[in-house]
Design a protein around this motif. Structure first.
Motif, mmCIF file in Angstrom:
data_model
loop_
_atom_site.group_PDB
_atom_site.id
_atom_site.type_symbol
_atom_site.label_atom_id
_atom_site.label_comp_id
_atom_site.label_asym_id
_atom_site.label_seq_id
_atom_site.Cartn_x
_atom_site.Cartn_y
_atom_site.Cartn_z
ATOM 1 N N HIS A 140 -6.718 13.768 6.093
ATOM 2 C CA HIS A 140 -5.519 13.472 6.892
ATOM 3 C C HIS A 140 -5.118 11.994 6.747
ATOM 4 O O HIS A 140 -3.951 11.696 6.515
ATOM 5 N N GLN A 141 -6.070 11.087 6.882
ATOM 6 C CA GLN A 141 -5.772 9.657 6.720
ATOM 7 C C GLN A 141 -5.292 9.356 5.305
ATOM 8 O O GLN A 141 -4.337 8.608 5.118
ATOM 9 N N LEU A 142 -5.957 9.928 4.326
ATOM 10 C CA LEU A 142 -5.576 9.695 2.940
ATOM 11 C C LEU A 142 -4.164 10.213 2.684
ATOM 12 O O LEU A 142 -3.347 9.523 2.067
ATOM 13 N N ALA A 143 -3.860 11.404 3.189
ATOM 14 C CA ALA A 143 -2.522 11.969 3.005
ATOM 15 C C ALA A 143 -1.468 11.068 3.634
ATOM 16 O O ALA A 143 -0.418 10.795 3.030
ATOM 17 N N ARG A 144 -1.741 10.584 4.809
ATOM 18 C CA ARG A 144 -0.774 9.723 5.501
ATOM 19 C C ARG A 144 -0.555 8.423 4.723
ATOM 20 O O ARG A 144 0.574 7.971 4.568
ATOM 21 N N LEU A 145 -1.620 7.830 4.235
ATOM 22 C CA LEU A 145 -1.481 6.594 3.469
ATOM 23 C C LEU A 145 -0.763 6.829 2.140
ATOM 24 O O LEU A 145 0.053 6.007 1.717
ATOM 25 N N LEU A 146 -1.036 7.946 1.503
ATOM 26 C CA LEU A 146 -0.317 8.267 0.271
ATOM 27 C C LEU A 146 1.160 8.509 0.564
ATOM 28 O O LEU A 146 2.030 8.116 -0.223
ATOM 29 N N GLN A 147 1.459 9.129 1.701
ATOM 30 C CA GLN A 147 2.855 9.339 2.080
ATOM 31 C C GLN A 147 3.547 8.009 2.363
ATOM 32 O O GLN A 147 4.734 7.846 2.068
ATOM 33 N N ILE A 148 2.832 7.059 2.918
ATOM 34 C CA ILE A 148 3.395 5.725 3.110
ATOM 35 C C ILE A 148 3.749 5.139 1.741
ATOM 36 O O ILE A 148 4.804 4.532 1.565
ATOM 37 N N GLY A 149 2.873 5.344 0.762
ATOM 38 C CA GLY A 149 3.172 4.890 -0.594
ATOM 39 C C GLY A 149 4.418 5.544 -1.154
ATOM 40 O O GLY A 149 5.234 4.894 -1.825
ATOM 41 N N VAL A 150 4.605 6.836 -0.883
ATOM 42 C CA VAL A 150 5.801 7.552 -1.339
ATOM 43 C C VAL A 150 7.055 6.896 -0.767
ATOM 44 O O VAL A 150 8.019 6.611 -1.489
ATOM 45 N N VAL A 151 7.043 6.650 0.530
ATOM 46 C CA VAL A 151 8.223 6.051 1.168
ATOM 47 C C VAL A 151 8.421 4.622 0.685
ATOM 48 O O VAL A 151 9.563 4.193 0.443
ATOM 49 N N LEU A 152 7.347 3.890 0.507
ATOM 50 C CA LEU A 152 7.449 2.526 -0.021
ATOM 51 C C LEU A 152 8.106 2.546 -1.397
ATOM 52 O O LEU A 152 8.982 1.719 -1.693
ATOM 53 N N GLU A 153 7.731 3.489 -2.224
ATOM 54 C CA GLU A 153 8.355 3.610 -3.546
ATOM 55 C C GLU A 153 9.836 3.964 -3.431
ATOM 56 O O GLU A 153 10.661 3.485 -4.206
ATOM 57 N N GLU A 154 10.194 4.794 -2.451
ATOM 58 C CA GLU A 154 11.600 5.120 -2.233
ATOM 59 C C GLU A 154 12.397 3.876 -1.857
ATOM 60 O O GLU A 154 13.526 3.694 -2.303
ATOM 61 N N VAL A 155 11.801 3.024 -1.034
ATOM 62 C CA VAL A 155 12.456 1.783 -0.632
ATOM 63 C C VAL A 155 12.674 0.887 -1.852
ATOM 64 O O VAL A 155 13.769 0.348 -2.055
ATOM 65 N N VAL A 156 11.648 0.725 -2.671
ATOM 66 C CA VAL A 156 11.755 -0.118 -3.868
ATOM 67 C C VAL A 156 12.830 0.433 -4.812
ATOM 68 O O VAL A 156 13.665 -0.318 -5.327
ATOM 69 N N GLU A 157 12.817 1.741 -5.006
ATOM 70 C CA GLU A 157 13.807 2.367 -5.891
ATOM 71 C C GLU A 157 15.220 2.165 -5.356
ATOM 72 O O GLU A 157 16.138 1.801 -6.102
ATOM 73 N N ALA A 158 15.411 2.382 -4.064
ATOM 74 C CA ALA A 158 16.736 2.241 -3.464
ATOM 75 C C ALA A 158 17.236 0.805 -3.540
ATOM 76 O O ALA A 158 18.422 0.556 -3.804
ATOM 77 N N ARG A 159 16.348 -0.148 -3.325
ATOM 78 C CA ARG A 159 16.765 -1.546 -3.368
ATOM 79 C C ARG A 159 17.144 -1.966 -4.787
ATOM 80 O O ARG A 159 18.125 -2.681 -4.990
ATOM 81 N N ALA A 160 16.387 -1.521 -5.780
ATOM 82 C CA ALA A 160 16.738 -1.844 -7.169
ATOM 83 C C ALA A 160 18.096 -1.233 -7.516
ATOM 84 O O ALA A 160 18.954 -1.890 -8.127
ATOM 85 N N TYR A 161 18.306 0.001 -7.104
ATOM 86 C CA TYR A 161 19.573 0.673 -7.377
ATOM 87 C C TYR A 161 20.723 -0.039 -6.659
ATOM 88 O O TYR A 161 21.796 -0.240 -7.225
#
Length: 165
Positions: A11-32
């Motif tokens: 559960h903790q690992l999944a949540r932290l990986l999901q944080i990484g997913v959203v962090l990547e979305e933020v980086v992608e959106a900002r570059a775009y």
């Protein structure tokens, strides 16, 4: 959920990986967003900056897919996107693109933030003796590759910035 602690469950690992997913979305959106805003202003993008922004968006999309694949394979309940998004915003989204003096400074901040997140997550997993439903070496391998790509991104942005001085 902080990366400053050990990761003791799927559960903790999944949540932290999901944080990484959203962090990547933020980086992608900002570059775009930077790419679009420069194009709308009819500013000619220098080839190195244009390539940097395109690669940052593509790399973030790839990282997001790899992280989502790990989350899907974990034996853990998924956390609602809105909850993860608010965690990312609170911890990593304190700055906005307009807070930086230029595209390159913002991109450097994004790359450094992602690098630090993955570095901390790797440390937290390595500090844990928990058994996960995914092979630990596989998770660490994916995260290490992503972290190394973020480090290369930091170096690339820094190289471009130094060449302009």
């Amino acid at each position: 959920m902080s990366v400053d602690q050990q990761v003791d469950s799927d559960h903790q690992l999944a949540r932290l990986l999901q944080i990484g997913v959203v962090l990547e979305e933020v980086v992608e959106a900002r570059a775009y967003r930077h790419y679009q805003s420069l194009a709308e202003e009819d500013r000619d993008l220098e080839a190195d900056v244009e390539a940097l922004l395109e690669e940052a968006a593509a790399e973030s999309a790839n990282h997001r897919e790899r992280l989502e694949e790990l989350v899907d394979e974990l034996d853990a309940e998924s956390i609602p996107f809105e909850s993860v998004e608010s965690l990312v915003e609170a911890r990593y989204g304190r700055t906005k693109p307009e807070d930086f003096d230029g595209v390159l400074y913002d991109q450097l901040c994004n790359e450094e933030t992602a690098y630090k997140f993955y570095d901390d997550l790797i440390d937290a997993i390595e500090a844990s003796d928990a058994t996960f439903s995914l092979e630990r070496d596989r998770v660490l391998g994916v995260l290490t590759e992503i972290r190394d790509e973020e480090a290369a991104g930091v170096e690339e942005v820094t190289r471009i910035m130094e060449a302009r001085e």
